[in-house]
Write a protein that holds these residues in place. Structure first.
Motif, PDB file in Angstrom:
ATOM      1  N   VAL A   1       0.891  -1.157   0.000  1.00  0.00           N
ATOM      2  CA  VAL A   1       0.000   0.000   0.000  1.00  0.00           C
ATOM      3  C   VAL A   1       0.927   1.204   0.000  1.00  0.00           C
ATOM      4  O   VAL A   1       1.828   1.297   0.823  1.00  0.00           O
ATOM      5  N   ILE A   2       0.734   2.122  -0.953  1.00  0.00           N
ATOM      6  CA  ILE A   2       1.701   3.220  -1.094  1.00  0.00           C
ATOM      7  C   ILE A   2       1.156   4.454  -0.376  1.00  0.00           C
ATOM      8  O   ILE A   2       0.014   4.869  -0.609  1.00  0.00           O
ATOM      9  N   LEU A   3       1.986   5.043   0.494  1.00  0.00           N
ATOM     10  CA  LEU A   3       1.589   6.257   1.220  1.00  0.00           C
ATOM     11  C   LEU A   3       2.207   7.455   0.528  1.00  0.00           C
ATOM     12  O   LEU A   3       3.424   7.597   0.498  1.00  0.00           O
ATOM     13  N   GLU A   4       1.351   8.315  -0.053  1.00  0.00           N
ATOM     14  CA  GLU A   4       1.872   9.511  -0.723  1.00  0.00           C
ATOM     15  C   GLU A   4       1.500  10.737   0.080  1.00  0.00           C
ATOM     16  O   GLU A   4       0.810  10.657   1.090  1.00  0.00           O
ATOM     17  N   GLU A   5       1.934  11.890  -0.455  1.00  0.00           N
ATOM     18  CA  GLU A   5       1.760  13.110   0.333  1.00  0.00           C
ATOM     19  C   GLU A   5       0.281  13.425   0.562  1.00  0.00           C
ATOM     20  O   GLU A   5      -0.117  13.849   1.637  1.00  0.00           O
ATOM     21  N   PHE A   6      -0.530  13.233  -0.474  1.00  0.00           N
ATOM     22  CA  PHE A   6      -1.923  13.654  -0.357  1.00  0.00           C
ATOM     23  C   PHE A   6      -2.892  12.499  -0.385  1.00  0.00           C
ATOM     24  O   PHE A   6      -4.081  12.710  -0.552  1.00  0.00           O
ATOM     25  N   GLY A   7      -2.427  11.312  -0.259  1.00  0.00           N
ATOM     26  CA  GLY A   7      -3.381  10.207  -0.279  1.00  0.00           C
ATOM     27  C   GLY A   7      -2.673   8.877  -0.178  1.00  0.00           C
ATOM     28  O   GLY A   7      -1.457   8.793  -0.071  1.00  0.00           O
ATOM     29  N   VAL A   8      -3.475   7.841  -0.202  1.00  0.00           N
ATOM     30  CA  VAL A   8      -2.945   6.488  -0.090  1.00  0.00           C
ATOM     31  C   VAL A   8      -3.360   5.732  -1.344  1.00  0.00           C
ATOM     32  O   VAL A   8      -4.505   5.818  -1.776  1.00  0.00           O
ATOM     33  N   LYS A   9      -2.424   5.016  -1.943  1.00  0.00           N
ATOM     34  CA  LYS A   9      -2.731   4.318  -3.187  1.00  0.00           C
ATOM     35  C   LYS A   9      -2.627   2.819  -3.015  1.00  0.00           C
ATOM     36  O   LYS A   9      -1.971   2.331  -2.103  1.00  0.00           O
ATOM     37  N   ASN A  10      -3.264   2.088  -3.969  1.00  0.00           N
ATOM     38  CA  ASN A  10      -3.139   0.622  -3.999  1.00  0.00           C
ATOM     39  C   ASN A  10      -3.676  -0.024  -2.749  1.00  0.00           C
ATOM     40  O   ASN A  10      -3.077  -0.934  -2.204  1.00  0.00           O
ATOM     41  N   VAL A  11      -4.807   0.467  -2.280  1.00  0.00           N
ATOM     42  CA  VAL A  11      -5.301  -0.041  -1.006  1.00  0.00           C
ATOM     43  C   VAL A  11      -5.940  -1.412  -1.175  1.00  0.00           C
ATOM     44  O   VAL A  11      -5.790  -2.291  -0.343  1.00  0.00           O
ATOM     45  N   HIS A  12      -6.674  -1.604  -2.267  1.00  0.00           N
ATOM     46  CA  HIS A  12      -7.477  -2.821  -2.367  1.00  0.00           C
ATOM     47  C   HIS A  12      -6.678  -4.018  -2.841  1.00  0.00           C
ATOM     48  O   HIS A  12      -5.723  -3.897  -3.594  1.00  0.00           O
ATOM     49  N   THR A  13      -7.107  -5.180  -2.417  1.00  0.00           N
ATOM     50  CA  THR A  13      -6.500  -6.436  -2.868  1.00  0.00           C
ATOM     51  C   THR A  13      -6.853  -6.644  -4.324  1.00  0.00           C
ATOM     52  O   THR A  13      -8.018  -6.588  -4.696  1.00  0.00           O
TER      53      THR A  13
END
Lengths: 351, 114
Positions: free
Chosen positions: A15-27
């Motif tokens: 799960v990628i944590l970026e400055e303004f959001g979180v990406k790749n959350v879902h399986t």
């Protein structure tokens, strides 16, 4: 952007944590989504990759890692720990005398929230089939407790004191004053257990001379879904293992600032050829505050993420059952749910 | 969970008229995301399943609509049964591993004291 093999691994596992959001959350690793990957359910593969590591265990707390399982199932365990593991709690309060300042309903509410030390696996659920008539409290589904206390003036107190602890006797009603009345054969079955409140020092009410409390309480088995007093955990939660990657070597003063952006113990400064170089030592301790992304010169040097299938569970019990027993009961509850539907399907199939 | 079988259905099947057995919506009573999401994950891992999803129709009612569509003429009940069995096996394995690890930890904690 073409998906290189390393990129694909990252999309699948992090799960990628970026400055303004979180990406790749879902399986996304379901069969057919990724060409070349075998994503069908394979029990042997699961058993090979799955592991549990117990980090800390004592009477009421457990911290353990569950690796190789999906968030849907880990979350199911967490939800069951909070709401579907049964416990015993005070449900009916028969108030024979209450001359204290605390109102009847407030007193009953407070008594319901006191954790009761009784193994819920040894009791049955109370059958609520009868509508109006008083169901008799039977020994397999009810625990009867009573609280009878009267506050009086202390004859041995000195004339000038104003300390309530000296002036009055029994002016604080604690949970240790709740006593058990064994019903039926409970005295033999529970001969060596101390059935009562888990903690002795929960303050229930305060009295002054002349006031008294005389209540009888019935405890029944219930689950947190019905009322939060039946929840066996103080809390149960999990977090994903943080994953910090340094994209390039960071040295000197930047390394110092980088170290301060993370929690203590996450980044260490090594001495390489006389220069201080930053190295990720223990990403597990990080709280993922993403502070590093607030600094313009540091934010492109680090990649923050979480490992999608590594769960760090923390379960804190209220003391009714030990924390590791609670986790086992939660897993059994999920198994029972599956079994119930399997039985339904096989019954429906044979009809 | 306590009593839910007295003349109250816990599992119903709803099928559109004219459709074959491979697209079915199951209505599961007294369930929520706990079983819904984990079961959905296990069924999605089945290559025969073309579509699998669940919704909670209204938050005040505790029931879920669980829809399965299969490809290749497989009746939709089969992936549901397989998913439930697989979830049951996963839980069994998790339970065994957990018990083993907890016992190991407890033994490790005791031995330094001896």
């Amino acid at each position: 952007m073409a998906a290189t093999s390393r990129n694909v691994e990252e999309i699948r596992n992090r799960v990628i944590l970026e400055e303004f959001g979180v990406k790749n959350v879902h399986t996304t690793d379901f069969p057919g989504n990724y060409p070349g990957f075998q994503d069908c359910w394979d029990m042997k593969n699961f058993q090979k990759n799955f592991r549990i590591d117990v980090v800390r265990l004592d009477e009421n707390n457990i911290e353990f890692d569950m690796v190789g399982i999906d968030a849907a199932i880990a979350n199911a365990f967490r939800r069951i720990l909070l709401a579907e593991v049964p416990t015993m709690a005070i449900e009916k309060v028969f108030i024979y005398n209450n001359t204290s300042i605390v109102q009847d309903e407030v007193l009953a509410h407070r008594l319901g929230l006191v954790p009761i030390k009784a193994d819920p696996r040894l009791f049955e659920y109370k059958n609520i089939a009868e509508e109006s008539g008083e169901q008799d409290a039977s020994e397999i589904d009810t625990i009867q407790l009573h609280l009878k206390i009267k506050c009086s003036r202390n004859p041995r107190a000195s004339k000038e004191s104003s300390d309530p602890r000296e002036l009055y006797l029994n002016h604080m009603v604690y949970s240790k004053d709740i006593k058990w009345d064994p019903l039926g054969n409970q005295a033999d079955v529970f001969a060596d257990c101390r059935i009562g409140a888990v903690h002795d020092d929960i303050l229930i009410a305060q009295l002054r001379p002349g006031q008294e409390l005389d209540v009888v309480m019935h405890c029944v088995k219930g689950i947190g879904k019905d009322h939060a007093k039946f929840s066996p955990v103080a809390t149960a939660s999990y977090r994903l293992l943080p994953d910090i990657t340094l994209m390039e070597p960071v040295e000197g003063e930047k390394a110092e600032r980088l170290k301060r952006c993370f929690s203590c113990g996450v980044i260490d400064l090594e001495d390489v050829h006389g220069k201080k170089v930053a190295k990720v030592v223990n990403s597990r301790l990080d709280t993922c505050s993403r502070e590093v992304l607030r600094h313009e010169d540091l934010k492109n040097l680090v990649k923050l993420g979480r490992v999608r299938d590594h769960f760090i569970f923390t379960v804190e019990s209220t003391g009714i059952l030990p924390a590791d027993v609670l986790m086992q009961e939660a897993i059994k509850v999920l198994m029972a749910k599956c079994q119930m539907f399997l039985n339904e399907l096989s019954c429906a199939g044979t009809q | 969970m306590a009593g839910n079988g007295e003349k109250k259905p816990i599992l119903e099947m709803v099928q559109a008229d004219g459709a074959q057995e491979d697209c079915v919506t199951f209505v599961m009573h007294d369930e929520d995301h706990t079983l819904g999401n984990s079961l959905r994950y296990m069924i999605m891992k089945n290559p025969d399943v073309e579509f699998c999803g669940y919704t909670i129709t209204h938050p005040s009612e505790s029931k879920i609509n669980f829809r399965i569509q299969t490809r290749g003429g497989v009746p939709a009940v089969e992936p549901l049964q397989k998913g439930l069995k697989d979830l049951h096996e996963v839980c069994q394995h998790v339970l065994n591993t957990f018990q083993t690890k907890v016992n190991e930890y407890k033994e490790r904690e005791e031995t330094p004291m001896e």
